[in-house]
Design a protein around this motif. Structure first.
Motif, short mmCIF file in Angstrom:
data_model
loop_
_atom_site.label_atom_id
_atom_site.label_comp_id
_atom_site.label_asym_id
_atom_site.label_seq_id
_atom_site.Cartn_x
_atom_site.Cartn_y
_atom_site.Cartn_z
N PHE A 50 13.10 10.62 39.76
CA PHE A 50 11.93 11.41 40.17
C PHE A 50 10.62 10.68 39.95
CE2 PHE A 50 15.06 14.76 38.85
CZ PHE A 50 15.33 15.22 40.12
N TRP A 51 10.65 9.54 39.25
CA TRP A 51 9.41 8.85 38.90
C TRP A 51 8.67 8.34 40.13
CZ3 TRP A 51 5.73 8.63 35.61
CH2 TRP A 51 4.86 7.53 35.59
N ALA A 52 9.39 7.80 41.10
CA ALA A 52 8.74 7.20 42.27
C ALA A 52 7.87 8.20 43.02
CB ALA A 52 9.80 6.61 43.21
N ASP A 53 8.27 9.45 43.08
CA ASP A 53 7.53 10.47 43.82
C ASP A 53 6.61 11.31 42.93
OD1 ASP A 53 8.72 9.79 46.27
OD2 ASP A 53 10.48 11.01 45.79
N SER A 54 6.62 11.05 41.64
CA SER A 54 5.77 11.81 40.72
C SER A 54 4.33 11.34 40.81
CB SER A 54 6.28 11.65 39.29
OG SER A 54 5.41 12.30 38.37
N ASN A 55 3.39 12.25 40.61
CA ASN A 55 1.97 11.88 40.58
C ASN A 55 1.48 11.52 39.18
OD1 ASN A 55 1.41 12.30 43.37
ND2 ASN A 55 1.41 14.52 43.01
#
Length: 329
Positions: A50-55
């Motif tokens: 989920f890190w790649a799409d997290s803000n």
């Protein structure tokens, strides 16, 4: 509003700083809901995706997870992200409600009560005869402490808490809203003439150690005689029932909706899952775990994990569940 640079966060956690960000961190949020000014954490590999799409601009991450932070983003790598997050949340914790006066004029305090230094007592509290409140005790509004009870230093009781007579409370405990300490135990026997029930008096008390935390709407009943005992460092969730004459060792955990019937004994470090029920006069030895929703009918050995209703050794119970699934197919 709290605001920290990533360098300041790393100073608190003493981790390994990987990458950098120009964003100031003003909050903490779950990885999928975080904003650029939020910090999040990754304590398990399954959340790394989920890190790649997290803000989020900063994440506290286990040092065993192989991941790059990316541009204008940073990781604080630590041995245990969950424990590090717990430490950091203290820095973001909002201020607790403020007392305008140490003792509110509507509080009723018996003349024989002993009040320590720095004690704060909110509106409409009641402190009974021969009660002792140690230094730094906080009683929020509408707390009642009945006769001959003792509360140790820095203990906090939130609104609605009732501490019945003769209770002995240790230092640095936290009782959340509407906790009941020392109410009558549940004891009845059929009358000799067969008409109705005879109430059994409970003349004992409750003894609670140091550093105990009890969640909202939980109950610890006083003993029939002698004491119901909660050991040092126990953590009890909301809506938990602990019946008369129970004895809990040190650092036990009880999750929400679980309950101990009368005269149950827990060793040190026992974990009781949510909605689990423990039969009266049962002993669960140190380090044992009771799975959520289980019903314990017999003693549990030290370090054992039990599941199911009635509860059995977790390995045996899992085998039974697998066999039942095969029968269904």
């Amino acid at each position: 509003m709290h605001s920290f640079t990533v360098q300041q966060i790393n100073e608190v956690l003493q981790g390994e700083l990987v990458g950098n960000t120009t964003h100031s961190i003003t909050g903490v949020e779950e990885i999928r809901n975080a904003k650029k000014t939020d910090l999040t954490f990754i304590g398990n590999r399954k959340y790394a995706k989920f890190w790649a799409d997290s803000n989020a601009s900063v994440a506290i991450i286990n040092d065993t997870i192989d991941l790059e932070p990316g541009e204008n983003r940073a990781f604080v790598k630590v041995k245990n992200a969950d424990l590090a997050m717990a430490k950091l949340l203290e820095a973001f914790q909002p201020e607790t409600p403020v007392f305008e006066t140490e003792i509110h004029p509507t509080a009723v305090i018996h003349e024989t009560a002993t009040i320590g230094k720095g004690v704060q007592i909110g509106a409409h509290c009641y402190v009974g005869k021969n009660v002792t409140l140690g230094d730094g005790v906080i009683l929020y509004h509408n707390v009642s402490v009945f006769d001959d009870s003792t509360i140790g230093p820095q203990t906090v009781a939130w609104s609605g808490t009732v501490i019945r007579e003769r209770s002995q409370i240790g230092a640095q405990c936290i009782f959340h809203n509407n906790v009941s300490i020392g109410a009558d135990g549940f004891g009845y026997r059929p009358a000799d003439d067969g008409r109705g029930l005879v109430k059994i008096p409970h003349i004992g008390n409750v003894v609670i150690g140091n550093g105990v935390e009890i969640g909202a709407n939980s109950c610890v009943d006083r003993a029939k005689f002698n004491s119901t005992i909660i050991g040092d460092g126990c953590k009890i969730d909301n809506l938990v029932q602990i019946a008369h004459n129970c004895i809990m060792g040190r650092s036990c955990i009880m999750a929400g909706h679980s309950g101990l019937a009368g005269s149950v004994t827990l060793g040190d470090g026992v974990v009781i899952g949510g909605s689990a029920s423990i039969k009266d006069h049962t002993t669960i030895e140190s380090g044992a775990t009771v799975g959520a929703g289980s019903g314990v009918m017999n003693n549990v050995k030290a370090g054992q994990t039990v599941l199911g209703y009635p509860a059995a050794d977790s390995r045996d119970m899992l085998k039974q569940w697998v066999a039942l699934r095969r029968l269904v197919k």
